[in-house]
Scaffold this motif. Structure first.
Motif, PDB file in Angstrom:
ATOM      1  N   ASP A 268      -4.356  10.475  -0.735  1.00 21.90           N
ATOM      2  CA  ASP A 268      -3.785  10.567   0.614  1.00 21.90           C
ATOM      3  C   ASP A 268      -3.092  11.915   0.817  1.00 21.90           C
ATOM      4  OD1 ASP A 268      -4.520   7.908   1.354  1.00 21.90           O
ATOM      5  OD2 ASP A 268      -2.772   7.130   0.295  1.00 21.90           O
TER       6      ASP A 268
ATOM      7  N   ARG B  59       4.408   9.406   4.774  1.00 21.82           N
ATOM      8  CA  ARG B  59       4.905   8.240   4.047  1.00 21.82           C
ATOM      9  C   ARG B  59       3.926   7.087   4.229  1.00 21.82           C
ATOM     10  NH1 ARG B  59      10.038   9.586   6.816  1.00 21.82           N
ATOM     11  NH2 ARG B  59      11.628  10.197   5.292  1.00 21.82           N
ATOM     12  N   PRO B  60       3.983   6.078   3.360  1.00 19.13           N
ATOM     13  CA  PRO B  60       3.207   4.863   3.621  1.00 19.13           C
ATOM     14  C   PRO B  60       3.822   4.102   4.795  1.00 19.13           C
ATOM     15  CG  PRO B  60       4.615   4.543   1.712  1.00 19.13           C
ATOM     16  CD  PRO B  60       4.738   5.996   2.100  1.00 19.13           C
ATOM     17  N   LEU B  61       3.027   3.286   5.419  1.00 19.34           N
ATOM     18  CA  LEU B  61       3.508   2.503   6.558  1.00 19.34           C
ATOM     19  C   LEU B  61       4.721   1.660   6.190  1.00 19.34           C
ATOM     20  CD1 LEU B  61       3.093   1.521   9.475  1.00 19.34           C
ATOM     21  CD2 LEU B  61       1.480  -0.181   8.582  1.00 19.34           C
ATOM     22  N   ALA B  62       4.769   1.201   4.946  1.00 18.11           N
ATOM     23  CA  ALA B  62       5.864   0.326   4.514  1.00 18.11           C
ATOM     24  C   ALA B  62       7.186   1.063   4.343  1.00 18.11           C
ATOM     25  CB  ALA B  62       5.488  -0.359   3.196  1.00 18.11           C
ATOM     26  N   GLN B  63       7.164   2.382   4.396  1.00 27.48           N
ATOM     27  CA  GLN B  63       8.386   3.156   4.168  1.00 27.48           C
ATOM     28  C   GLN B  63       8.806   3.857   5.456  1.00 27.48           C
ATOM     29  OE1 GLN B  63       8.130   6.570   1.503  1.00 27.48           O
ATOM     30  NE2 GLN B  63      10.217   6.243   0.799  1.00 27.48           N
ATOM     31  N   ALA B  64       9.823   3.317   6.105  1.00 23.64           N
ATOM     32  CA  ALA B  64      10.297   3.895   7.360  1.00 23.64           C
ATOM     33  C   ALA B  64      11.234   5.061   7.116  1.00 23.64           C
ATOM     34  CB  ALA B  64      11.009   2.831   8.199  1.00 23.64           C
TER      35      ALA B  64
ATOM     36  N   GLU C 296       0.818  -1.207   0.000  1.00 21.85           N
ATOM     37  CA  GLU C 296       0.000   0.000   0.000  1.00 21.85           C
ATOM     38  C   GLU C 296       0.856   1.263   0.000  1.00 21.85           C
ATOM     39  OE1 GLU C 296      -4.114  -0.578   2.187  1.00 21.85           O
ATOM     40  OE2 GLU C 296      -2.467  -1.198   3.505  1.00 21.85           O
TER      41      GLU C 296
END
Length: 254
Positions: A217, A240-245, A211
């Motif tokens: 967004d 950022r998306p959750l998948a991108q730290a 995602e």
């Protein structure tokens, strides 16, 4: 009284999504872009949903075109209270040692000088409204770097510097300056343009990311910041998306 918002780069992606969202918030939206055919479709879509929008052909790299945009904004009934500097983009992923000067020049012209031109042209209207807001859509590339992204990162660092400097210079005047810094956003065109139309390479950017952010967004973030009470200034919103730290840390499912 209807408030007027101006959105550059509104023919697709984040710009189009922002225009739709601001229209739902009650703004009359001036949608600006070079691609007038797409703008006409967007205006019709907004009108069908009960909103109000006006299309203005605008190339943010042209002084004359931006002057025309400012004239068009003054002709719409209601104060111009919001400017969303969204026009921008990336070209190439070459290392610094072999980066194409033309690509770097284009990225600076569109991202940085485009923001400068439009802001200068519309600042008198925003200030005279008594409650102006300038949104600068930059990027997480505006405060970090990654290999192959030097040209885009340099342009976005400069755009971030413009936003921060402008906030200092407007202190005490009735105009807020808000910077929105998205990370990984999957839109129809951003990566496709960056890789010269190579669809496979563009799609590989998001491979395994369940995602990534989408244009809506970011539009939601812009609208939220812009509709806070006028005394509230969201200086910088990083999303950022959750998948991108981090810029270099993305979770990809195998």
């Amino acid at each position: 009284m209807t408030r007027v918002a101006v959105v550059t780069g509104a023919s697709s992606g984040i710009g189009a999504a922002t225009a739709r969202r601001l229209a739902r918030e009650g703004f009359h939206v001036l949608v600006a872009s070079r691609r007038t055919g797409r703008l006409a479709d967007l205006v019709a879509e907004i009108a069908a949903a009960g909103g109000a929008a006006t299309a203005v052909a605008c190339d943010v790299t042209s002084d004359e075109s931006v002057a025309d945009l400012a004239r068009a904004a003054r002709q719409v009934p209601g104060p111009v209270t919001l400017l969303v500097n969204n026009a921008g983009g990336a070209r190439g992923m070459d290392p610094v040692e072999s980066g194409a000067i033309g690509d770097w020049q284009w990225m600076y012209d569109v991202n940085v000088l485009g923001t400068l031109r439009v802001t200068q042209a519309l600042l008198p209207e925003l200030e005279s409204s008594g409650a102006g807001t300038i949104v600068v859509v930059s990027s997480t590339a505006g405060f970090t770097v990654d290999e192959g992204g030097g040209g885009y990162s340099a342009a976005k660092h400069a755009q971030t510097a413009v936003a921060g400097t402008l906030r200092l210079e407007l202190c005490g005047r009735p105009v807020r300056v808000i910077e929105i810094d998205p990370g990984m956003v999957k839109t129809d065109e951003f990566s496709l343009i960056r890789f010269g139309g190579d669809a496979d390479r563009a799609e590989s950017v998001y491979a395994g990311v369940a995602e990534p952010l989408v244009a809506e967004d970011v539009a939601d973030c812009i609208a939220w910041c812009a509709t806070r009470p006028q005394h509230v200034n969201v200086d910088r919103l990083v999303v950022r998306p959750l998948a991108q730290a981090a810029q270099h840390k993305v979770y990809r499912a195998s």
